[in-house]
Structure formats: C-alpha cells, structure tokens
Write a protein that holds these residues in place. Sequence first.
Motif, PDB file in Angstrom:
ATOM      1  N   CYS A 219       4.339   5.033  -6.023  1.00 16.52           N
ATOM      2  CA  CYS A 219       4.368   4.838  -7.475  1.00 16.52           C
ATOM      3  C   CYS A 219       3.486   5.879  -8.159  1.00 16.52           C
ATOM      4  O   CYS A 219       3.845   6.424  -9.215  1.00 16.52           O
ATOM      5  CB  CYS A 219       3.901   3.429  -7.830  1.00 16.52           C
ATOM      6  N   LYS A 220       2.347   6.181  -7.555  1.00 20.80           N
ATOM      7  CA  LYS A 220       1.478   7.222  -8.114  1.00 20.80           C
ATOM      8  C   LYS A 220       2.181   8.578  -8.084  1.00 20.80           C
ATOM      9  O   LYS A 220       2.069   9.376  -9.017  1.00 20.80           O
ATOM     10  CB  LYS A 220       0.170   7.280  -7.328  1.00 20.80           C
ATOM     11  N   PHE A 221       2.904   8.824  -6.989  1.00 27.93           N
ATOM     12  CA  PHE A 221       3.657  10.077  -6.882  1.00 27.93           C
ATOM     13  C   PHE A 221       4.732  10.125  -7.972  1.00 27.93           C
ATOM     14  O   PHE A 221       4.919  11.141  -8.644  1.00 27.93           O
ATOM     15  CB  PHE A 221       4.282  10.171  -5.491  1.00 27.93           C
TER      16      PHE A 221
ATOM     17  N   ASP B 170       2.573   1.439  -3.478  1.00 29.05           N
ATOM     18  CA  ASP B 170       1.638   1.836  -4.537  1.00 29.05           C
ATOM     19  C   ASP B 170       1.382   3.341  -4.515  1.00 29.05           C
ATOM     20  O   ASP B 170       1.276   3.983  -5.566  1.00 29.05           O
ATOM     21  CB  ASP B 170       0.314   1.081  -4.380  1.00 29.05           C
ATOM     22  N   SER B 171       1.288   3.910  -3.318  1.00 29.13           N
ATOM     23  CA  SER B 171       1.067   5.355  -3.210  1.00 29.13           C
ATOM     24  C   SER B 171       2.239   6.132  -3.801  1.00 29.13           C
ATOM     25  O   SER B 171       2.052   7.123  -4.513  1.00 29.13           O
ATOM     26  CB  SER B 171       0.865   5.753  -1.743  1.00 29.13           C
TER      27      SER B 171
ATOM     28  N   ASN C 261       9.099  -1.306 -13.294  1.00 29.33           N
ATOM     29  CA  ASN C 261       8.619  -0.259 -14.199  1.00 29.33           C
ATOM     30  C   ASN C 261       9.807   0.559 -14.702  1.00 29.33           C
ATOM     31  O   ASN C 261      10.392   1.357 -13.965  1.00 29.33           O
ATOM     32  CB  ASN C 261       7.621   0.647 -13.475  1.00 29.33           C
TER      33      ASN C 261
ATOM     34  N   SER D 186       5.154  12.662 -15.250  1.00 28.93           N
ATOM     35  CA  SER D 186       4.277  13.389 -16.181  1.00 28.93           C
ATOM     36  C   SER D 186       4.663  14.857 -16.298  1.00 28.93           C
ATOM     37  O   SER D 186       4.241  15.536 -17.241  1.00 28.93           O
ATOM     38  CB  SER D 186       2.816  13.275 -15.718  1.00 28.93           C
TER      39      SER D 186
ATOM     40  N   THR E 288       9.542  -2.552  -8.641  1.00 28.96           N
ATOM     41  CA  THR E 288       8.315  -2.681  -9.434  1.00 28.96           C
ATOM     42  C   THR E 288       8.533  -3.227 -10.835  1.00 28.96           C
ATOM     43  O   THR E 288       7.587  -3.718 -11.460  1.00 28.96           O
ATOM     44  CB  THR E 288       7.631  -1.307  -9.568  1.00 28.96           C
TER      45      THR E 288
ATOM     46  N   TYR F  77      10.608   4.562 -14.302  1.00 25.56           N
ATOM     47  CA  TYR F  77      11.269   5.164 -13.144  1.00 25.56           C
ATOM     48  C   TYR F  77      12.784   5.224 -13.355  1.00 25.56           C
ATOM     49  O   TYR F  77      13.427   6.227 -13.038  1.00 25.56           O
ATOM     50  CB  TYR F  77      10.931   4.378 -11.880  1.00 25.56           C
TER      51      TYR F  77
ATOM     52  N   ASP G 160       4.695   8.557 -10.796  1.00 25.50           N
ATOM     53  CA  ASP G 160       4.018   8.725 -12.085  1.00 25.50           C
ATOM     54  C   ASP G 160       3.694  10.195 -12.332  1.00 25.50           C
ATOM     55  O   ASP G 160       3.826  10.699 -13.460  1.00 25.50           O
ATOM     56  CB  ASP G 160       2.729   7.901 -12.115  1.00 25.50           C
ATOM     57  N   HIS G 161       3.266  10.874 -11.273  1.00 24.01           N
ATOM     58  CA  HIS G 161       2.966  12.302 -11.401  1.00 24.01           C
ATOM     59  C   HIS G 161       4.224  13.090 -11.766  1.00 24.01           C
ATOM     60  O   HIS G 161       4.196  13.942 -12.667  1.00 24.01           O
ATOM     61  CB  HIS G 161       2.376  12.833 -10.098  1.00 24.01           C
TER      62      HIS G 161
ATOM     63  N   HIS H 220       0.819  -1.211   0.000  1.00 20.06           N
ATOM     64  CA  HIS H 220       0.000   0.000   0.000  1.00 20.06           C
ATOM     65  C   HIS H 220       0.856   1.266   0.000  1.00 20.06           C
ATOM     66  O   HIS H 220       0.543   2.230  -0.712  1.00 20.06           O
ATOM     67  CB  HIS H 220      -0.965   0.000   1.187  1.00 20.06           C
TER      68      HIS H 220
END
Length: 532
Positions: free
Chosen positions: A41-43, A38-39, A80, A49, A78, A83, A45-46, A35
Amino acid sequence: PNGRWENVRDRHELYCAGHLMEAAVAHYRATGKKHFLDSLCKFADHIDSRFGRDEGKVRGYPGHEEIELALVKLYHATGNGRYRDLASFFIRERGEVPYFFQEEARGRGEANGDFFGTIERMKHWQAHAPIIDQQEAVGHAVRAGYFYAGAVDIAREQGDIVLLDACKRLWTNIATSKLYITGGTGARYEGEAFGDTYELPSESAYAETCAAIAFILFSHRLLQVDLDAKYADEMERALYNGMISGVSLDGRNFFYVNPLSYTTVPGEKKRHQRNTNRRQEWFGCACCPNNLSRLIASIGSFAYSIDDAQDTIAVHLFIESKVNLELGATGTEVIITQETAYPWNGDVAITMSVEKNARFSMLLRIPGWCNHHEININDEKVDAAIVNGYARLERAWRDGDLISFHMDMPVARIHANPRVAELHGRVAITRGPIVYCIEGADNGKDLQQLLLPASSALQVDTEPSRLGGMPCITARGYRSRIKPSAINALYTDIEGELVPEIIRFIPYHAWGNRKPGDMLVWIRECMVCFPP
C-alpha cells in the motif's frame, strides 16, 4: 536510485509493482496477515504521488500493463478508492495525444524520440489511441491481454458502458480472427505481437504462455459482467490447451512459446530462439513459469460465480472440487461438491448441501462444442431452459440433491476459416475441450507427409503406459512418399505414392514430454484417398 521512473516505457517498474501487489493481496487473503499488504500500500501510495492528472504529476502509464489489474485488487482488499482511481487513470490516459512515450523519450534526450510518436510504433503498447476508439487487438499480446482485462475491471467498477463495449469489441476481434485453436494469442515473434486479421501461422507461432493466461484473465472478467458461455468456452480452450502446454507433465520444465507445428531442421537456423521442442528448466525472462504457478493455484476462482441480485450460482468449469458459497441476498449457505473426470469424459456429478431448503438457481454451462447433453436431478430428467449457453435449474434445493450432468464427447474434425491461408486443406482433431496433435514419438519424422482421409474413423485409444493413460485418438491414414527415382529432385513430374499408415493423435498440451521430435496440430486432409 538514479533513473527511477525515467523510462517506464522500457523498464518494468510498474509491471513488477503490479505483480508484487497481487502477491500481497493473495497473501493477505490466504493468511489474514497485513504486513506484506501494508508495505505494498505504501508502494502504491508512492506511485499515486507520481502519476496522474493533478499538477506536478506525470501523465504517464506503464510500458508493460499489469498494474491496472493489481490496483483494482488492492482497492478491494483495502477499500481505498485512490487505488481504483489510479488504475482508471492508467487505462484512460493511454493513447492520448501527445503520446507520453514520445515525450518521455525526448526528455531523456533520445535521438529517436520522434520515432516513438508514430501511430504504428505506438500500437506495440496499445497506446496509439484511447481504448474506447480502438477497433482491433494490436501489439504485444501479453500487454494487450492485461490492458483489456484491467479495462473491464474499471468499466465494471465505474459502470462505464462505453468502455465495456470497447472491451467486448476487442475480445470479439481476437476470438473471431486472431485466436489459435489452442487458445493462444500472438502470431508474430517480432514484438511478440498479434498479427493481421487471420494471420495465424503454425510453425512460427509465438503464442506465449503468458499471452494465453492474459486472454484467460480477459475472458473471465467479461464473464463476470456478461454471463455468456462464449467467454467461458474460450477461457476453457486456453486453460486446457495453450496455457497448460507451457508446463511439462511433471511440472519441472516450461515452454515460453507454444507453436502449433514443429519441424526439425538441421542447425535450427530458421527459428526464433524460443521456438523449441524441449521445455526449459527456467528462462532469463522468467515470467511464464511464475504466471503458470499463479494461475493454477487460483483455478478455483474461475470455476464458479454468484449473482446475489438474481439468486444464482453459475458453474463455469467442470473440475473435481468442493466449494462453500453464500448467496448474499438471502444469506443462504451452499456447499457444492463436484465429482468428474472431465475433460476426459463428459459426466459431472454435483451434490448440493444446504442447512435448510432454499430456492435459488443453478446455472450449468453447456460448452459450445457439446451438441447433446442430459441433466438429471435425483435421477429424474429435467428439461432446462438455456440462456446464453447456460442451463437454468431453478428450484427449492434440499440437502443432498444430486445433479447428474452428461455431455456427449465425440471426436470432432475442425476446419479453419478459409481466410486463414495456411490452413487450406487441413483439419484439426478435438474431443471435448481438448485439442489434439500428432507427434514424432508416435508417428515418426516428416509429419507433413501424413494425410487423414475425410472418411477415416477416429477411435479413442487409452493406453495406461502412454502419457499416464490420457485418451489418445487413432485413425487410418496415408503417408505420401516420393518414389526413389525422384528422391533428389527439387521438382519432378514423377508421381509419388500413398502408403497406408495408422496415425496416432495425443492431447496437444502433452507434446514434448517424451523424446524430442516433430509435432503438428493441423494435418493434411484428403477427401478421397486411393490406396496403391
């Protein structure tokens, strides 16, 4: 919130994001829970972007490096690749013209925006040139260490020899001309920065605790791509001296900076505010305590490494430990139990546990300070080939095999390169990886008056009631005194006198744990002293 990502030069948004990502990866590895990961990873991703070379993105990079290391860790956790690629962008974009910080400042309407376009100013952020063109370590020492460590990660991931060579060049520049004997970096309070070549003042040294940690991370990463004991030697030097000095023996108080000399001055007016002989409970900018906690908790990851392609296990640090390893090429499971009182003595016992007999190589680091060692396997002496500072022990290992490793650990006198002007006529005392100092609690005031004869014997002295029984060192020396008739003269032709005195040295990292007083690493040395 208003202003997000508008001043990445000064605000630590990306730096803090990096530390949070590292925490998320550590939490995931320790618990298996995703958890937090995952949070973050969203950061990530932002951030991905917003920054990059694609149309519509900002071609910027952090004012304080750190996220580069974190993104590579996030990639490994991950899989990914974005990153890793974002970390590569941050590493490679820094130093490109036009300078991002200049463009960013102009965009904010700063009147001095052009000031941030000067090469000298950009050196503070290691942004004056692309890293592959940089010839020496400059600017803020903590930022630099993180930047270089992140660059090694990217060079390793992408097989970039040019980038790796640049990192090695910068590491060599630090290790041969900008590194304190304690493993600290950053000579100047102004900018918390590296000084010029051989600029290594003792009293005004900044040597931030975080800078020692950053240099440890940099050295460790180079060790992973180039198994050379010189990287482990400097990693160890910082670990046992300039890093661990940042925390008190009871773990409750902290140094932000780690000078190599402290002289009490009435009013304390000559020092920058962080230079003190008293560790603090906390700081307004509390990077060092947290960084210490993180590094100490992860120390096991610095002690060993595996090379599956070569079927080798390397022992970099000698630490009481037990580790389960698996050689990927053969699937061999190995449990290594290391028993030692290092760094206080040079004896190490390593017990091998294997389910079935297996052939592979154990590599033991022979520290650069060690002039004589002996290795026995099951009580039989072995003469191992030494390559790049590692003794290679290749054999079919059996369950219960015992490696007995002995390193002579005499007291040593260390002299600085004569181009370090401040250290002419001075000597530092070491034993194994430990750097020693003299402190007011043992030697009184005015430590600069003490002289250590070159011929004086250096004796190891262990007193259980002193600093928890740490080995200290004593020697016969002298104190230079002004005669009473000249006590008030600024200059005089009246000769002083030498008074015999026992000088006691303690481990540098332990200073400041008793009553506050003066401290000195580099003591004056006299080739010939004539007693009165």
